[in-house]
Design an enzyme around this catalytic site. Structure first.
Site, PDB file in Angstrom:
ATOM      1  N   ASP A   1       1.175  -0.867   0.258  1.00  0.00           N
ATOM      2  CA  ASP A   1       0.546   0.402  -0.268  1.00  0.00           C
ATOM      3  C   ASP A   1       0.618   1.187   0.352  1.00  0.00           C
ATOM      4  O   ASP A   1       1.869   1.264   0.614  1.00  0.00           O
ATOM      5  CB  ASP A   1      -0.429   0.128   1.426  1.00  0.00           C
ATOM      6  N   ILE A   2       0.457   2.209  -0.297  1.00  0.00           N
ATOM      7  CA  ILE A   2       0.889   3.439  -0.686  1.00  0.00           C
ATOM      8  C   ILE A   2       1.029   4.267   0.409  1.00  0.00           C
ATOM      9  O   ILE A   2       2.214   4.869   0.661  1.00  0.00           O
ATOM     10  CB  ILE A   2       0.671   4.413  -2.073  1.00  0.00           C
TER      11      ILE A   2
ATOM     12  N   ASN B   1     -12.805  -3.300   2.119  1.00  0.00           N
ATOM     13  CA  ASN B   1     -13.943  -2.504   2.093  1.00  0.00           C
ATOM     14  C   ASN B   1     -14.851  -2.238   1.003  1.00  0.00           C
ATOM     15  O   ASN B   1     -14.416  -2.853   0.121  1.00  0.00           O
ATOM     16  CB  ASN B   1     -13.068  -1.028   2.196  1.00  0.00           C
TER      17      ASN B   1
ATOM     18  N   GLU C   1     -12.348   3.367  -1.613  1.00  0.00           N
ATOM     19  CA  GLU C   1     -12.053   4.591  -1.934  1.00  0.00           C
ATOM     20  C   GLU C   1     -11.532   3.981  -3.907  1.00  0.00           C
ATOM     21  O   GLU C   1     -11.521   5.079  -4.362  1.00  0.00           O
ATOM     22  CB  GLU C   1     -10.646   5.218  -2.042  1.00  0.00           C
ATOM     23  N   VAL C   2     -11.267   2.249  -3.657  1.00  0.00           N
ATOM     24  CA  VAL C   2     -10.294   2.583  -4.989  1.00  0.00           C
ATOM     25  C   VAL C   2     -11.271   1.164  -5.277  1.00  0.00           C
ATOM     26  O   VAL C   2     -11.848   0.345  -5.155  1.00  0.00           O
ATOM     27  CB  VAL C   2      -9.324   1.688  -5.009  1.00  0.00           C
TER      28      VAL C   2
ATOM     29  N   HIS D   1      -9.938  -5.346  -3.234  1.00  0.00           N
ATOM     30  CA  HIS D   1      -8.902  -5.344  -2.629  1.00  0.00           C
ATOM     31  C   HIS D   1      -9.589  -6.659  -1.587  1.00  0.00           C
ATOM     32  O   HIS D   1      -9.918  -5.350  -0.787  1.00  0.00           O
ATOM     33  CB  HIS D   1      -7.798  -3.493  -3.282  1.00  0.00           C
TER      34      HIS D   1
ATOM     35  N   HIS E   1      -6.885  -6.000   2.213  1.00  0.00           N
ATOM     36  CA  HIS E   1      -6.538  -5.174   2.522  1.00  0.00           C
ATOM     37  C   HIS E   1      -5.661  -6.246   3.690  1.00  0.00           C
ATOM     38  O   HIS E   1      -6.340  -7.086   4.439  1.00  0.00           O
ATOM     39  CB  HIS E   1      -5.756  -3.780   3.750  1.00  0.00           C
TER      40      HIS E   1
HETATM   41  P1  5GP Z   1      -9.826   1.420   0.531  1.00  0.00           P
HETATM   42  O1  5GP Z   1     -10.754   2.332   1.207  1.00  0.00           O
HETATM   43  O2  5GP Z   1     -10.560   1.644  -0.761  1.00  0.00           O
HETATM   44  O3  5GP Z   1     -10.132   0.326   0.876  1.00  0.00           O
HETATM   45  O4  5GP Z   1      -8.448   1.060   0.357  1.00  0.00           O
HETATM   46  C1  5GP Z   1      -8.066   2.350  -0.591  1.00  0.00           C
HETATM   47  C2  5GP Z   1      -5.561   1.212  -0.283  1.00  0.00           C
HETATM   48  O5  5GP Z   1      -5.526   2.055  -1.460  1.00  0.00           O
HETATM   49  C3  5GP Z   1      -5.679   2.768   0.517  1.00  0.00           C
HETATM   50  O6  5GP Z   1      -4.688   2.280   1.686  1.00  0.00           O
HETATM   51  C4  5GP Z   1      -4.866   3.604  -0.513  1.00  0.00           C
HETATM   52  O7  5GP Z   1      -3.812   3.970   0.400  1.00  0.00           O
HETATM   53  C5  5GP Z   1      -4.049   2.092  -1.302  1.00  0.00           C
HETATM   54  N1  5GP Z   1      -3.826   3.262  -2.555  1.00  0.00           N
HETATM   55  C6  5GP Z   1      -4.271   4.073  -3.125  1.00  0.00           C
HETATM   56  N2  5GP Z   1      -3.547   5.013  -4.518  1.00  0.00           N
HETATM   57  C7  5GP Z   1      -2.889   3.955  -4.265  1.00  0.00           C
HETATM   58  C8  5GP Z   1      -1.407   3.645  -5.829  1.00  0.00           C
HETATM   59  O8  5GP Z   1      -1.427   4.620  -6.767  1.00  0.00           O
HETATM   60  N3  5GP Z   1      -0.779   3.209  -5.393  1.00  0.00           N
HETATM   61  C9  5GP Z   1      -0.521   1.597  -3.430  1.00  0.00           C
HETATM   62  N4  5GP Z   1       0.026   1.137  -4.053  1.00  0.00           N
HETATM   63  N5  5GP Z   1      -1.799   2.246  -3.258  1.00  0.00           N
HETATM   64  C10 5GP Z   1      -2.628   2.766  -3.261  1.00  0.00           C
END
Ligand code: 5GP
Length: 123
Positions: A39-40, A95, A103-104, A108, A110
């Site tokens: 994760d970034i 999520n 958010e994405v 995914h 985690h």
């Molecule tokens: P969500 O909130 O959708 O469950 O988690 C999205 C995750 O994707 C977050 O933890 C965020 O830090 C990670 N993320 C967003 N953009 C990028 C990216 O460009 N590269 C990587 N490696 N992780 C990302």
């Protein structure tokens, strides 16, 4: 901005770009069904994301539309990452949609590890 997990798959999402190699990522594991990368913005000493290679918005979408082979392959890949790349002990989190803060819009999971992870949910 949290996504609507029932939306159609958007090929321009950031994880689709990572899968296509258009955006760099720190790869942890890859097989026919899944890709795993750091994760970034890590929220634990180990914070890895595992994504299916197919176009699925969320766990909802994947569990409804994914083939048996894709689902089995993805679950095994999450297990592989958790077993071989993190530990001892870890937490899995997916999520789905707005209330969960997804958010994405590409499924995914985690994988958190590397320190005691505290309570299951923030209060
Ligand atoms: P969500 O909130 O959708 O469950 O988690 C999205 C995750 O994707 C977050 O933890 C965020 O830090 C990670 N993320 C967003 N953009 C990028 C990216 O460009 N590269 C990587 N490696 N992780 C990302």
């Amino acid at each position: 901005m949290p996504i609507d997990a029932t939306q159609p798959y958007d090929d321009a999402n950031i994880f689709a770009k990572i899968l296509r190699g258009e955006i760099p990522s720190k790869k942890v594991y890859e097989d026919d069904f899944a890709f795993a990368f750091h994760d970034i913005a890590p929220q634990a000493p180990v914070h890895v994301l595992v994504i299916p290679k197919g176009p699925y918005v969320s766990w909802d979408d994947f569990s409804a539309r994914g083939s048996d082979a894709e689902i089995a392959g993805f679950v095994r890949a999450v297990g592989h990452v958790a077993r071989d790349h993190v530990g001892p002990g870890y937490r899995l989190l997916a999520n789905v949609g707005g209330d969960a803060g997804q958010e994405v819009p590409h499924l995914h999971v985690h994988v958190f590890a590397g320190a005691p992870l505290g309570p299951m949910l923030a209060r």
